[in-house]
Design a protein around this motif. Structure first.
Motif, PDB file in Angstrom:
ATOM      1  N   HIS A 143       0.868  -1.178   0.000  1.00 11.50           N
ATOM      2  CA  HIS A 143       0.000   0.000   0.000  1.00 11.50           C
ATOM      3  C   HIS A 143       0.901   1.224   0.000  1.00 11.50           C
ATOM      4  N   GLU A 144       1.010   1.887  -1.156  1.00  8.80           N
ATOM      5  CA  GLU A 144       1.933   3.002  -1.325  1.00  8.80           C
ATOM      6  C   GLU A 144       1.306   4.362  -1.008  1.00  8.80           C
ATOM      7  N   GLY A 145       0.070   4.365  -0.540  1.00  7.81           N
ATOM      8  CA  GLY A 145      -0.573   5.631  -0.193  1.00  7.81           C
ATOM      9  C   GLY A 145      -0.046   6.185   1.121  1.00  7.81           C
ATOM     10  N   VAL A 146      -0.407   7.429   1.402  1.00  4.56           N
ATOM     11  CA  VAL A 146      -0.072   8.049   2.683  1.00  4.56           C
ATOM     12  C   VAL A 146      -1.366   8.568   3.300  1.00  4.56           C
ATOM     13  N   TRP A 147      -1.358   8.745   4.589  1.00  2.23           N
ATOM     14  CA  TRP A 147      -2.586   9.097   5.292  1.00  2.23           C
ATOM     15  C   TRP A 147      -3.150  10.457   4.899  1.00  2.23           C
ATOM     16  N   ASN A 148      -2.314  11.400   4.477  1.00  8.01           N
ATOM     17  CA  ASN A 148      -2.843  12.742   4.194  1.00  8.01           C
ATOM     18  C   ASN A 148      -3.322  12.914   2.757  1.00  8.01           C
ATOM     19  N   LEU A 179      -8.574   9.794   0.195  1.00  7.43           N
ATOM     20  CA  LEU A 179      -9.012   8.451  -0.196  1.00  7.43           C
ATOM     21  C   LEU A 179      -7.905   7.397  -0.182  1.00  7.43           C
ATOM     22  N   SER A 180      -6.839   7.612   0.583  1.00  3.77           N
ATOM     23  CA  SER A 180      -5.786   6.601   0.629  1.00  3.77           C
ATOM     24  C   SER A 180      -5.630   6.008   2.023  1.00  3.77           C
ATOM     25  N   GLY A 181      -6.712   5.861   2.728  1.00  5.91           N
ATOM     26  CA  GLY A 181      -6.662   5.267   4.057  1.00  5.91           C
ATOM     27  C   GLY A 181      -6.415   3.773   3.997  1.00  5.91           C
ATOM     28  N   PRO A 182      -6.850   3.050   5.002  1.00  4.99           N
ATOM     29  CA  PRO A 182      -6.616   1.601   5.037  1.00  4.99           C
ATOM     30  C   PRO A 182      -7.263   0.901   3.838  1.00  4.99           C
ATOM     31  N   TYR A 183      -6.575  -0.135   3.354  1.00  7.50           N
ATOM     32  CA  TYR A 183      -7.122  -0.951   2.274  1.00  7.50           C
ATOM     33  C   TYR A 183      -7.722  -2.205   2.885  1.00  7.50           C
TER      34      TYR A 183
END
Length: 198
Positions: A83-88, A91-95
């Motif tokens: 999961h390459e997203g970041v919290w800020n 729409l990239s919160g937990p998968y």
């Protein structure tokens, strides 16, 4: 890269799309080996946009023979998800999702996943996936391929891409017994070992 699948009630139109492999159907198991890895986002957010999939498929061709006189082939699939997203980022919160690995019908699975599904065209191994931004997870399965995937010394493999995903990475390694060699137009061959990387 496939990003669209089509389904039609009109048989002629459906047949035309199936002929071009635009309907998303799995290949007929009787015509060789295949591997399909797909996931479904159940979390409600769009965090699957940040999911990287890296699949390694290792095949070991043994000197043992099956009922048809073909070599016994042992397979190992490793699916790495990151999961390459970041919290800020919006729409990239937990998968939260469901990962499915589909393999040829009749495979003898020795190292299974958390779930299996009954289908008429494939064996299905499933996992519930929970990943926070920045996390990675790996799943590994082992099985013996059914007799029909090897045809008179020829091996066919269909890697089935999930529509709508970016270029997922697939690495395939085929190992023959020492002393044997292989030929391939698609694999980088080094004596008894062949490598393929998307």
């Amino acid at each position: 890269e496939k990003h669209l699948l089509a389904s039609f009630e009109k048989k002629g139109l459906a047949k035309s799309f199936a002929k071009r492999n635009w309907d998303g159907a799995l290949p007929d198991s009787e015509f060789g080996d295949f591997l399909a890895v797909n996931d479904a986002n159940y979390g409600g957010m769009k965090s699957n946009r940040y999911l990287l999939r890296d699949v390694t498929y290792e095949l070991t061709v043994t000197s043992e023979k099956d009922l048809l006189g073909n070599p016994v082939v042992n397979a190992k699939v490793t699916v790495n998800l990151a999961h390459e997203g970041v919290w800020n980022v919006p729409l990239s919160g937990p998968y939260s999702g469901y990962l499915r690995t589909l393999i040829p019908l009749g495979s003898n699975i020795s190292k299974k996943g958390s779930f299996t599904e009954d289908r008429d065209d494939a064996e299905v191994i499933g996992e519930i996936v929970q990943l926070d931004a920045g996390e990675e997870i790996s799943y590994s399965y082992e099985y013996e391929l059914p007799e029909y995937v090897w045809d008179e010394g020829t091996y066919y493999l269909h890697l089935h891409k999930q529509a709508g995903t970016l270029a997922d990475r697939y690495r395939v390694i085929v190992k023959l017994p020492q002393g044997l060699t292989m030929e391939s137009d698609n694999f980088d061959v080094r004596e008894n070992i062949g490598f393929y990387d998307t």
